[in-house]
Design a protein around this motif. Structure first.
Motif, PDB file in Angstrom:
ATOM      1  N   THR A  39      28.492 -12.259 -18.832  1.00  0.00           N
ATOM      2  CA  THR A  39      28.192 -13.639 -18.516  1.00  0.00           C
ATOM      3  C   THR A  39      28.181 -13.758 -17.001  1.00  0.00           C
ATOM      4  OG1 THR A  39      29.352 -14.347 -20.508  1.00  0.00           O
ATOM      5  CG2 THR A  39      28.953 -16.026 -18.827  1.00  0.00           C
ATOM      6  N   ASP A  52      22.385 -15.678 -11.912  1.00  0.00           N
ATOM      7  CA  ASP A  52      21.284 -15.674 -12.866  1.00  0.00           C
ATOM      8  C   ASP A  52      19.970 -15.998 -12.157  1.00  0.00           C
ATOM      9  OD1 ASP A  52      20.018 -15.573 -15.445  1.00  0.00           O
ATOM     10  OD2 ASP A  52      19.994 -17.768 -15.404  1.00  0.00           O
ATOM     11  N   GLN A 108      16.855 -13.485 -11.942  1.00  0.00           N
ATOM     12  CA  GLN A 108      15.558 -13.918 -12.488  1.00  0.00           C
ATOM     13  C   GLN A 108      14.472 -13.822 -11.420  1.00  0.00           C
ATOM     14  OE1 GLN A 108      14.767 -14.673 -15.572  1.00  0.00           O
ATOM     15  NE2 GLN A 108      16.722 -15.100 -16.557  1.00  0.00           N
TER      16      GLN A 108
END
Length: 69
Positions: free
Chosen positions: A9, A15, A19
């Motif tokens: 996580t 993130d 990405q």
């Protein structure tokens, strides 16, 4: 070389960074994470020793922490 599956996580900022990197370089997230980890391990070869073990707190440290309860 065999691969092992792990689940992690990450925080939203990480993130977004992953990405963006995946989109920029046309790689999958898994591949990008593997690249990052490989580069880190090469830059810091002794960061995590295979002989390190989780160490329990000393009894004195445990007593001190219990005083706060």
């Amino acid at each position: 070389m065999s691969k092992h599956r792990i689940t992690i996580t990450v925080d939203p900022d990480i993130d977004e960074w992953l990405q963006a990197g995946a989109k920029t370089y046309g790689r999958s997230l898994s591949e990008l994470v593997r690249i990052c980890l490989r580069e880190f391990s090469q830059e810091h070869p002794n960061r995590f020793s295979t002989t390190d073990k989780a160490r329990s707190k000393s009894e004195e440290a445990w007593r001190v922490s219990r005083r706060d309860v």
